[in-house]
Enzyme design. Structure first.
Site, short mmCIF file in Angstrom:
data_model
loop_
_atom_site.label_atom_id
_atom_site.label_comp_id
_atom_site.label_asym_id
_atom_site.label_seq_id
_atom_site.Cartn_x
_atom_site.Cartn_y
_atom_site.Cartn_z
N LYS A 1 11.56 -1.39 11.96
CA LYS A 1 10.49 -1.86 11.35
C LYS A 1 10.63 -3.19 12.01
O LYS A 1 11.54 -4.27 11.82
CB LYS A 1 11.21 -2.18 9.95
CG LYS A 1 10.36 -3.15 9.12
CD LYS A 1 8.94 -2.91 8.04
CE LYS A 1 8.66 -3.84 7.36
NZ LYS A 1 7.23 -3.28 7.01
N ASP B 1 13.37 -2.22 3.41
CA ASP B 1 12.55 -1.82 3.81
C ASP B 1 13.13 -0.87 5.10
O ASP B 1 12.50 0.62 5.13
CB ASP B 1 11.14 -1.69 3.68
CG ASP B 1 10.28 -2.47 2.83
OD1 ASP B 1 10.72 -1.71 1.46
OD2 ASP B 1 9.37 -3.41 3.16
N THR C 1 5.80 2.33 3.73
CA THR C 1 7.54 2.51 3.89
C THR C 1 7.72 4.25 3.04
O THR C 1 8.34 5.06 3.66
CB THR C 1 8.66 0.87 2.98
OG1 THR C 1 8.46 0.30 3.82
CG2 THR C 1 9.89 2.11 3.30
N ALA D 1 0.71 -1.35 -0.38
CA ALA D 1 -0.10 -0.39 0.01
C ALA D 1 0.67 1.08 -0.11
O ALA D 1 0.49 2.26 -0.24
CB ALA D 1 -1.18 0.09 0.99
#
Length: 233
Positions: A37, A54, A16, A13
């Site tokens: 993360k 990420d 990050t 989506a």
């Protein structure tokens, strides 16, 4: 110190991109930042150990820069659901372990800390717990990243309902244009954004268009121009 949990309507989506963009914006405004993360799958083997792109992006937007293990303590190689990737690695991550490692990272106060989840709100952590439990245990307000494409209205509303059902506040939402075709009809695009704003009943922190920037750092800085920081009292 402001701390938020960043979730998305689905995988890819744009969590990050938005998280790094918000960190870049905060740094531009002179704030100290930290992006976490806690769990990441799809990591690559390097001489330094497993690394996730990420998590590296968030590390690069964290000022002062933290060690990689602080940003991403649970790293797994297969690009599959985190609990399945962990199982293949012979591990079973627990919510207690995540809370402990996150608390260690949060002990060093930063002006803005963003904890990015994996996948959507209900992604499993193990057979009995989900990653959203970390936000619940830390009692964090949530920033929702909506991947703007066909179907996003239902995905966004269901995620917002789940966040609130878990007793957490929605600090704001960000639209991230995934499908350029979704914005071809400008009037319809505005209507979709207005529907999201009405149904989500939370501040819109920005709408990120398709970006031409190629590197993660350049993309973060480009996204920052389309974002605003959540209000923090």
């Amino acid at each position: 110190m402001a701390v938020y949990f960043v979730t998305g309507t689905d995988t890819d989506a744009g969590k990050t991109l938005v998280t790094s963009g918000l960190l870049a914006l905060a740094h531009r405004e002179g704030l100290t930042t930290l992006g976490l993360k806690p769990v990441a799958s799809g990591c690559e083997s390097t001489p330094q150990g497993l690394r996730n792109v990420d998590a590296l992006t968030l590390q690069a937007q964290s000022v002062p820069a933290p060690p990689y293990a602080t940003v991403n303590p649970f790293a797994y190689a297969p690009a599959i659901a985190p609990h399945l990737a962990a199982r293949r690695a012979g591990e079973i991550p627990t919510l207690d372990a995540l809370v402990e490692r996150s608390a260690e990272a949060l002990a060093e106060a930063r002006d803005l800390t963003l904890i990015e989840g994996a996948g959507g709100w209900r992604v499993p952590l193990n057979d009995d717990e989900d990653l959203a439990g970390l936000a619940r245990r830390l009692e964090l307000s949530v920033i929702l990243v909506v991947g703007l494409r066909l179907g996003c209205l239902s995905h966004a509303r269901l995620t917002a309902e789940a966040v609130r059902a878990d007793g957490l506040a929605l600090a704001g939402w960000v639209g991230n244009l995934i499908d350029p075709g979704f914005a071809e009809d400008a009037a319809l695009y505005r209507d979709n954004l207005a529907t999201l704003e009405r149904c989500l009943a939370a501040p819109c922190l920005g709408v990120v268009p398709r970006l031409d920037a190629e590197t993660p750092d350049a993309r973060a800085r480009a996204a920052a121009h389309h974002l605003r920081l959540p209000d923090h009292n």
